[in-house]
Design an enzyme around this catalytic site. Sequence first.
Site, PDB file in Angstrom:
ATOM      1  CB  VAL A  58      -0.970   0.004   1.199  1.00 45.24           C
ATOM      2  CG1 VAL A  58      -0.229   0.271   2.516  1.00 45.24           C
ATOM      3  CG2 VAL A  58      -2.091   1.019   1.011  1.00 45.24           C
ATOM      4  CE1 TYR A  59       3.058   1.545   4.654  1.00 49.17           C
ATOM      5  CE2 TYR A  59       5.249   0.619   4.455  1.00 49.17           C
ATOM      6  CZ  TYR A  59       4.126   0.869   5.212  1.00 49.17           C
ATOM      7  OH  TYR A  59       4.082   0.450   6.524  1.00 49.17           O
ATOM      8  CB  SER A  60       4.187   5.084  -2.961  1.00 46.55           C
ATOM      9  OG  SER A  60       4.716   6.118  -2.167  1.00 46.55           O
ATOM     10  CD  GLN A  61      -2.725   2.397  -3.622  1.00 49.10           C
ATOM     11  OE1 GLN A  61      -3.436   1.782  -4.410  1.00 49.10           O
ATOM     12  NE2 GLN A  61      -2.726   2.159  -2.323  1.00 49.10           N
ATOM     13  N   GLY A  62       2.312   0.701  -4.222  1.00 50.96           N
ATOM     14  CA  GLY A  62       3.227  -0.217  -4.884  1.00 50.96           C
ATOM     15  C   GLY A  62       4.566   0.378  -5.258  1.00 50.96           C
TER      16      GLY A  62
END
Length: 336
Positions: A58-62
Amino acid sequence: MEHVRLGNTGVKVSRLCLGCMSFGSPTWRPWVLERDAAAPFFKRAIEAGINFFDTADVYSQGESEVVTGHFLREYGKREELVIATKVYFPMGKGPNRSGLSRKHIVQACEASLRRLGVEAIDLYQIHRLDYDTPLEEILTALDQLVRQGKVHYIGASSMYAWQFMKALACSDQKGLARFATMQNHYNLIYREEEREMVPLCHSEKIAMIPWSPLARGMLAGTRSKLGDDSTTRSATDALDQVLYDQPSDWDVVEAVKQVAAARGVAPAQIALAWLLHQPTVAAPIVGATKLSHLEDAIAAVSLKLEASELAALEAPYKPHPVRGMSGPTPQQMGRS
């Protein structure tokens, strides 16, 4: 850099884990560093002997996984590195793009492997507990990934101790892969984990790898008061004002500053050194957006606190409501 066994496993990790939420895309969070700005952090971490790196899909959406994988290939040796990532939070719109169903776990793992550019994830963690999926389904899906060689070890994150013990017991009863780590909310300002989770992890030989070891930066000594939002992180994060809002929290910050001043070191070093003195803690997960943040963390590993200093740091603490978890409380679930 010191290295220790990761709980009851045979793998060795550095006493610090570099948290990679800070690296990816500033469109996700304004304080996140883009790829080129992230490079010096990975280079310095590996030079210092850090071999443990934690991110999440989920961090920076991948994009955090992409950046992490890129620089670990550039600066590190895969055989020496322990790469951790997580699954649970939404990765897009749609009913099956989040949670811990077997479908989502398997698909999310495949996606993380591609983004990281590795054949196997060393530590695959559930980012939170999914109350809509049966526990046995979660555990059998994770076990499937271990048996397939796509994951080496599995870990959990913030949940109640009774839930964690229930998961461990289910794994033991069914002969499934067992959680090796607990990534929980634990620092000098928030010590409610010491009531049940810490003793449980000690008894079950589970490695604790705490998140937010500096209480969203409050223990770094850069804030002037509770609720101070003068930094980009504090102004846009807001979670610190939810987690840390009691008057006694600032008393803890002041105690850290006093011990740090007497030692002639940065407050962040003292706060991290305290965590490293806790026997269940293998490696705090340290985020950094400035190289000085990383240097303070590295220095904390060799900082040994006296008994009187530990007592002074712990004395101002007052009990907190349970915070840092998702899902209903035991009371809301009808439990006493």
